[in-house]
Design an enzyme around this catalytic site. Sequence first.
Site, mmCIF file in Angstrom:
data_model
loop_
_atom_site.group_PDB
_atom_site.id
_atom_site.type_symbol
_atom_site.label_atom_id
_atom_site.label_comp_id
_atom_site.label_asym_id
_atom_site.label_seq_id
_atom_site.Cartn_x
_atom_site.Cartn_y
_atom_site.Cartn_z
ATOM 1 N N SER A 91 36.038 43.630 37.074
ATOM 2 C CA SER A 91 36.011 42.187 37.313
ATOM 3 C C SER A 91 34.696 41.583 36.819
ATOM 4 O O SER A 91 34.315 41.793 35.662
ATOM 5 C CB SER A 91 36.237 41.943 38.812
ATOM 6 O OG SER A 91 36.420 40.597 39.085
ATOM 7 N N ARG A 143 36.828 33.115 51.437
ATOM 8 C CA ARG A 143 37.257 34.502 51.368
ATOM 9 C C ARG A 143 38.779 34.628 51.443
ATOM 10 O O ARG A 143 39.383 35.463 50.777
ATOM 11 C CB ARG A 143 36.608 35.295 52.511
ATOM 12 C CG ARG A 143 36.819 36.776 52.429
ATOM 13 C CD ARG A 143 36.287 37.328 51.135
ATOM 14 N NE ARG A 143 36.302 38.778 51.089
ATOM 15 C CZ ARG A 143 36.112 39.483 49.990
ATOM 16 N NH1 ARG A 143 35.892 38.850 48.845
ATOM 17 N NH2 ARG A 143 36.128 40.791 50.016
ATOM 18 N N ASP A 171 47.770 42.527 37.934
ATOM 19 C CA ASP A 171 46.581 41.687 38.110
ATOM 20 C C ASP A 171 46.836 40.333 37.460
ATOM 21 O O ASP A 171 46.840 40.205 36.247
ATOM 22 C CB ASP A 171 45.376 42.380 37.466
ATOM 23 C CG ASP A 171 44.079 41.606 37.629
ATOM 24 O OD1 ASP A 171 44.115 40.466 38.126
ATOM 25 O OD2 ASP A 171 43.027 42.163 37.264
ATOM 26 N N HIS A 216 44.568 42.391 41.315
ATOM 27 C CA HIS A 216 43.199 42.507 40.805
ATOM 28 C C HIS A 216 42.428 43.608 41.532
ATOM 29 O O HIS A 216 41.589 44.283 40.949
ATOM 30 C CB HIS A 216 42.505 41.155 40.980
ATOM 31 C CG HIS A 216 41.163 41.075 40.312
ATOM 32 N ND1 HIS A 216 40.991 41.336 38.969
ATOM 33 C CD2 HIS A 216 39.937 40.769 40.802
ATOM 34 C CE1 HIS A 216 39.704 41.173 38.666
ATOM 35 N NE2 HIS A 216 39.049 40.845 39.750
ATOM 36 N N ASP A 217 42.729 43.781 42.807
ATOM 37 C CA ASP A 217 42.046 44.805 43.616
ATOM 38 C C ASP A 217 42.323 46.227 43.148
ATOM 39 O O ASP A 217 41.679 47.165 43.616
ATOM 40 C CB ASP A 217 42.468 44.678 45.088
ATOM 41 C CG ASP A 217 41.487 43.843 45.890
ATOM 42 O OD1 ASP A 217 40.453 43.435 45.320
ATOM 43 O OD2 ASP A 217 41.758 43.596 47.081
#
Lengths: 214, 376
Positions: free
Chosen positions: B154, B224, B319, B352-353
């Site tokens: 990222s 968050r 992602d 994405h994680d």
Amino acid sequence: MTRTGTPMLRSTPANSGLPGRPEFDAIAAWIEPGAQVLDLGCGDGSLLRYLIEVRRAMGYGIEIDDGNVLASVRHRVNVLQSDLESGLAGFETASFDYVILSQTLQAVRHTEQIIGEMLRVGRQAIVTFPNFGYWGHRLQVLAGRMPVSPTLPYKWYDTPNVHLFTLRDFESFCADHGIRILERIVMDQGRVVSVLPNLLGSLAVYRFDRGPQP
Amino acid sequence: MNAPGSIGVVIPRKAQFDQPIRLRSGALVERYELAYETYGRLNQARDNAVLVCHALNASHHVAGIYGDDPTNVGWWDNLVGPGKPVDTNRFFVLGVNNLGGCHGSTGPASINPVNGRPWGAEFPLVTVEDWVHTQARLADHLGIERFAVVMGGSLGAMQALQWTMSFPQRIRHALVIAAAPKLSAQNIAFNEVARQAIMTDPDFHGGDFYAHNVVPRRGLRLARMIGHITYLSDDAMAEKFGRALRDGALKFNFDVEFEIESYLRYQGDKFSDYFDANTYLRITKALDYFDPAAEYGGDLTKALARAQAAFLVVSFTSDWRFSPARSRQILKALVDNRLDVSYAEIDAPHGHDAFLMDDARYHDLIRAYLDNIDIG
């Protein structure tokens, strides 16, 4: 989910001391030292590895199968994971000396498109394919069965091949599409066949370009 | 308790830099500290150093645990350690908290020597280029002339990419994972919502909340929560939470009802306990500003023309924040420059994680690539 693409025949380690796939030598002999090469469906990267070692070639392999991508990385070969049939869009026109499609043309769905793309991206193209016209294949068809042989190792129901064709078919395809065949080597069991190639050859290797442009 | 292959107890360190640094914004930082950790040993040839760059909320604590806090496991501990894909028996691994961070490096919550008060709003905006610049100074400090590898996922991947352009002679390999060559309008939009959540929190006080002994907790929570939604794929969320209810039945009120609500609130609360709001604002800005092609008329190929490193680029199919298509843009620029590069598109469901997950195909690939790097 593991992605697997076209099962590749290519698995001979380049440095094993065993003879590589016979067409490796034919391809290597055609390639100019230091050439920039794109290998479509590069399998485990052995051909590229071989060309890097014997021809100081620089290049990239394109491969969809996860296991082959990993094997290519292990072989210190540049490999780009992509679907062949959409994979050349990102490459600039006339940006490579050679675009190679080894043992894969018969498994590609859009034949005209991929040959067209090879000749767009590469100055020259090299293909290798199993010759459906080989006498052993013809005999099996005459006996009423789909052929199974060292170059066509699959059964009709599990084959990745979708377009089987002969030397004569390929050459008429080239003629119809204005493609100039520069060189041809036909083989059977690793030996070059010079008499009645469409009957006695089980494997064909062609080098071609777009010919003189108007 | 050390899992097999864990580096075990690690000790964070700090390096002090008294040479002023001019940031891309034009601001001058007179002196600063960087918090860092190292694992493994720098070899005699000094050619086995690996820099691991962190993304939005992580830090220099890449692997291992702290002696006084054994539950605080490094954020990339599944990848970095003895016998792991980034093998600390072979490589000397360096993790650094970036300038402007809130894990020990000089940042907005640090004391400004000019007035003895926290920097707060006055702390300058930092960029990926600035981080790479300060990381290079840390490398000087540690006697690392050239990194074998600079890697990250990222925003960390953007730093690895920037390294190949800022210091082409000082990096042999870049691992660019779940990256993008610049943010899209949609990416920037998500960041802006997160920033607005923080800046409109009454406890933000224009960034000088330290003096008021408050934290813009509500803003941080929201920021968050938004982030988490974008890090996960729709499928991953459906699989993990679905429409599961916390208490088995609808309650017809605004308490937590669905499990996903509980998850987001929990992540938000946890984050607001430890993360500095001013740091969050600055890191999202660094993301927005990153666009190495901009000064080359948008031509990434030209921007990367000075790079010399070999690359491994990895993306993940699910992602949608930094999709595979974004990685392929990087790939094209690398291929156009005839740089050595391999690219894998990992079919992983986590969004994405995924770059933080322990996925065999992903980790095997990194291991295979790193094993082929020749060192002293």
